[in-house]
Write a protein that holds these residues in place. Structure first.
Motif, mmCIF file in Angstrom:
data_model
loop_
_atom_site.group_PDB
_atom_site.id
_atom_site.type_symbol
_atom_site.label_atom_id
_atom_site.label_comp_id
_atom_site.label_asym_id
_atom_site.label_seq_id
_atom_site.Cartn_x
_atom_site.Cartn_y
_atom_site.Cartn_z
ATOM 1 N N UNK A 217 0.827 -1.200 0.000
ATOM 2 C CA UNK A 217 0.000 0.000 0.000
ATOM 3 C C UNK A 217 0.863 1.253 0.000
ATOM 4 N N UNK A 218 0.529 2.159 -0.907
ATOM 5 C CA UNK A 218 1.206 3.451 -1.027
ATOM 6 C C UNK A 218 0.152 4.538 -0.924
ATOM 7 N N UNK A 219 0.406 5.544 -0.098
ATOM 8 C CA UNK A 219 -0.558 6.615 0.127
ATOM 9 C C UNK A 219 -0.529 7.668 -0.973
ATOM 10 N N UNK A 220 -0.538 8.930 -0.555
ATOM 11 C CA UNK A 220 -0.721 10.045 -1.485
ATOM 12 C C UNK A 220 0.480 10.992 -1.495
ATOM 13 N N UNK A 221 0.741 11.561 -2.669
ATOM 14 C CA UNK A 221 1.706 12.655 -2.837
ATOM 15 C C UNK A 221 3.109 12.254 -2.387
ATOM 16 N N UNK B 113 4.382 -6.051 0.416
ATOM 17 C CA UNK B 113 3.700 -5.841 1.700
ATOM 18 C C UNK B 113 4.181 -4.614 2.456
ATOM 19 N N UNK B 114 4.901 -3.717 1.810
ATOM 20 C CA UNK B 114 5.250 -2.460 2.469
ATOM 21 C C UNK B 114 4.010 -1.578 2.591
ATOM 22 N N UNK B 115 4.050 -0.683 3.574
ATOM 23 C CA UNK B 115 2.989 0.304 3.772
ATOM 24 C C UNK B 115 3.656 1.673 3.828
ATOM 25 N N UNK B 116 3.354 2.522 2.853
ATOM 26 C CA UNK B 116 3.963 3.845 2.742
ATOM 27 C C UNK B 116 2.880 4.884 2.992
ATOM 28 N N UNK B 117 3.181 5.869 3.832
ATOM 29 C CA UNK B 117 2.205 6.899 4.166
ATOM 30 C C UNK B 117 2.078 7.946 3.069
ATOM 31 N N UNK B 118 1.999 9.208 3.483
ATOM 32 C CA UNK B 118 1.798 10.331 2.567
ATOM 33 C C UNK B 118 2.997 11.283 2.615
ATOM 34 N N UNK B 119 3.273 11.912 1.482
ATOM 35 C CA UNK B 119 4.361 12.902 1.391
ATOM 36 C C UNK B 119 5.708 12.301 1.790
ATOM 37 N N UNK B 120 5.910 11.046 1.464
ATOM 38 C CA UNK B 120 7.180 10.365 1.720
ATOM 39 C C UNK B 120 8.099 10.572 0.516
ATOM 40 N N UNK C 28 17.998 5.056 -5.345
ATOM 41 C CA UNK C 28 18.642 3.858 -4.829
ATOM 42 C C UNK C 28 18.215 3.435 -3.440
ATOM 43 N N UNK C 29 17.240 4.098 -2.837
ATOM 44 C CA UNK C 29 16.751 3.679 -1.519
ATOM 45 C C UNK C 29 16.021 2.349 -1.653
ATOM 46 N N UNK C 30 16.279 1.428 -0.726
ATOM 47 C CA UNK C 30 15.760 0.066 -0.830
ATOM 48 C C UNK C 30 14.977 -0.298 0.427
ATOM 49 N N UNK C 31 13.707 -0.630 0.246
ATOM 50 C CA UNK C 31 12.868 -1.068 1.350
ATOM 51 C C UNK C 31 12.577 -2.550 1.179
ATOM 52 N N UNK C 32 12.953 -3.366 2.160
ATOM 53 C CA UNK C 32 12.656 -4.792 2.112
ATOM 54 C C UNK C 32 11.182 -5.024 2.443
ATOM 55 N N UNK C 33 10.767 -6.280 2.434
ATOM 56 C CA UNK C 33 9.367 -6.606 2.619
ATOM 57 C C UNK C 33 8.825 -6.196 3.974
ATOM 58 N N UNK C 34 7.561 -5.807 3.991
ATOM 59 C CA UNK C 34 6.806 -5.512 5.217
ATOM 60 C C UNK C 34 7.301 -4.262 5.955
ATOM 61 N N UNK C 35 8.062 -3.418 5.293
ATOM 62 C CA UNK C 35 8.505 -2.166 5.907
ATOM 63 C C UNK C 35 7.342 -1.184 5.949
#
Length: 263
Positions: free
Chosen positions: A105-109, A121-128, A133-140
């Motif tokens: 899930x990815x939020x807004x903006x 399975x990552x969850x990203x908020x808003x205005x992130x 090259x930034x790397x997010x592993x699973x469930x972050x």
């Protein structure tokens, strides 16, 4: 009708809003929904079971909603949910959930720069912001207005709190509390003062967070005692309570101040 370049491939089962633009050699799979105002530039790829909200832009070579990088995934239905107003630059990869019925899930903006990666399975908020090259592993999980700088690495199941920042090339195998700057590996360097000012925090709010940080990560106290001291302080604000709750809820533990007995 959507503006679809003749060289693009759009599955008949995909649903596109009337003003969507699809560029040359883009690919859109079945079971995809794309909201109004979206632009899918040349060579971008949208995998099945993906929903995009309004006004998102996928730049050349971006891949959204493809299979997760998980050897246990066998092609089951899992989703990628993208909100509104996201900028997804060249080479960005955002993978779908890794088990039936799960989702990324990815939020807004949000702004995801070149070659950044958001795993299953990552969850990203808003205005992130994810820098190149930034790397997010699973469930972050990444909270609102966090910044993950260039070439940072985040271990699976780690949480990055709201308004936190990871300095370029740093790594997080433990949670990064709200407002904090992560440096090196799990070192909480300071409070993200510049980010807080840009987000409208006044001097009083910032001062309260800085004082809490000193007690939690510079006083060389056992974490439980430091949490209690900050919670009982008359100056404990709503911002500080957000930090305390985040730390108490941590399952991986949080980073520490250099030289701390908890390091």
């Amino acid at each position: 009708m959507p503006q679809i370049h003749p060289s693009a491939v759009v599955d008949p089962g995909a649903r596109l809003a009337d003003d969507v633009e699809v560029g040359p050699h883009a690919f859109i799979d079945a079971n995809v929904t794309i909201g109004p105002g979206c632009r899918i530039l040349h060579g971008a790829h949208i995998g099945r079971w993906t929903r995009l909200g309004a006004n998102n832009t996928l730049y050349p070579g971006a891949v959204v909603g493809h299979d997760p990088q998980d050897v246990g995934y066998k092609g089951e239905e899992a989703w990628t949910e993208i909100g509104d107003g996201n900028i997804i630059r060249e080479g960005v990869t955002i993978h779908r959930g890794n088990r039936p019925g799960t989702q990324t899930r990815v939020g807004n903006h949000n702004f995801f720069m070149v070659n950044s990666h958001i795993a299953h399975n990552c969850v990203i908020g808003n205005h992130v912001i994810l820098v190149n090259g930034a790397l997010l592993a699973g469930h972050v999980e990444v909270g609102d207005r966090a910044i993950i700088s260039g070439n940072c690495q985040v271990h699976q199941f780690v949480r990055i709190g709201p308004f936190a920042m990871m300095r370029g090339g740093s790594g997080a195998a433990k949670d990064v509390p709200p407002y904090c700057i992560n440096d090196g590996l799990n070192w909480l360097r300071a409070i993200n003062v510049v980010g807080l000012r840009r987000s409208g925090f006044d001097a009083g709010r910032i001062r309260a967070v800085k004082e809490a940080f000193k007690t939690l990560f510079r006083a060389n106290l056992p974490l439980a005692e430091a949490l209690q001291r900050v919670a009982e302080d008359p100056g404990c604000t709503a911002d500080v309570r957000l930090m305390l709750d985040f730390i108490r809820e941590s399952k991986r533990g949080v980073g520490s101040g250099r030289g701390s007995s908890r390091e």
